[in-house]
Write a protein that holds these residues in place. Structure first.
Motif: not given
Length: 307
Positions: A52-59, A61-70, A109-116, A208-210
């Motif tokens: 979710v964070v990688a999609h909205h931020s376009g980063s 790296f921020l997605g990985f940070v958010a993953g750690m946060g979750g 919900v609603g995030y499947g198939g969105l761009a990264l 985000v990667v695999r």
């Protein structure tokens, strides 16, 4: 159809990385004497938060940070339940997994198939093109190398530093560690949060990667495999790496065998990595004296401060 060994090795490293990250974090948690069965829940939370964070931020790296946060958020909940409220660790871990799976499904919900966004790769393309060694050594995303460094850092930290010695002392005899003045609860909470960060990062790598997509329950038992790898490795970091690569190799091979349309039922091929993991664990568990020798003595036991 012959399976290309180079692409197989590249694939197994990618498949193994999220499990390796989660397993090395759980190893630290168990070395502190805590059994957290909520790895699956922390991984799926890391996967959805990272996506979710990688999609909205376009980063990425921020997605990985958010993953750690979750992962940390769920680990903190587990720490409060087991270290402050003294709840049963097994029950709390199972509840954490169920809670994480449900919450992640709701958030996703609603995030499947969105761009990264694209994920940073630390080595230039010229190195990727080197025959054989190039794809195996230089074609991966940065988190693959981070995972390898983390294995080395955990090994060094546990075996060569005072912090690692204290952590292992807490896992072997928390009463003696408490008598020497060490803050057992604080040490265990720190270990639990570290494990949550690693599991969340593994989940973020998965989405985000695999896979580069969000799918409900996409961890598909990876957290349970990570737990099994810690036992398989006899609580030793380098063996966790070997176990993750073994599982990753089997998983990558079965996907290629499916593509080659070999005369084996698809369901059996899908189950093969898990079946082999179970067989290996049964073999290891048959030597009870060896398993008891390597396991932290206080694993799963509740600490009651006496003063």
């Amino acid at each position: 159809m012959i399976v290309d060994p180079v692409t197989l090795i590249v694939a197994l490293i990618t498949v193994a990385t999220p499990i390796l990250l989660a397993a090395i974090g759980e190893l630290v948690v168990e070395k502190a004497g805590v059994l957290n069965l909520g790895v699956e829940g922390m991984m799926i939370m890391g996967a959805v938060c990272g996506f979710v964070v990688a999609h909205h931020s376009g980063s990425a790296f921020l997605g990985f940070v958010a993953g750690m946060g979750g992962g940390i958020a769920l680990a903190f909940l587990f720490a409060i339940l087991t270290q402050i409220l003294l709840a049963n660790q097994v029950a709390s871990g199972l509840a954490l997994t169920l809670f994480g799976l449900g919450l992640a499904a709701l958030i996703g919900v609603g995030y499947g198939g969105l761009a990264l966004p694209a994920v940073f790769r630390p080595f230039p393309d010229a190195l990727h093109d080197i025959p054989v060694a190039g794809p195996i050594l230089f074609s991966h995303s940065v988190l693959v190398y981070v995972a390898l460094i983390l294995v080395a850092a955990v090994w060094y930290g546990l075996t060569r530093t005072r912090i690692g010695l204290v952590l292992r002392a807490v896992g072997e005899n928390h009463d003696a560690a408490h008598a020497l003045g060490y803050k057992v609860v604080r040490i265990r909470i720190a270990a639990i949060l570290f494990g949550g960060a690693c599991a969340g990062l593994g989940g973020a790598f998965l989405s985000v990667v695999r896979v580069q997509n969000w799918l409900e329950a996409m961890t598909a038992g990876a957290g349970w495999i990570a737990l099994a790898l810690v036992v398989f490795a006899s609580w030793k970091p380098w063996r966790v790496l070997l176990g993750a690569w073994l599982f990753g190799g089997i998983a990558a091979l079965q996907l290629r065998l499916q593509a080659a349309e070999v005369g084996v039922p698809v369901a059996l091929l899908d189950a093969s990595p898990y079946l082999i993991t179970i067989i290996v664990l049964v073999i290891i568990s048959s030597d009870r004296s060896r398993a008891a020798l390597n396991a932290p003595a206080m694993l799963g036991r509740i600490f009651h401060a006496s003063g």
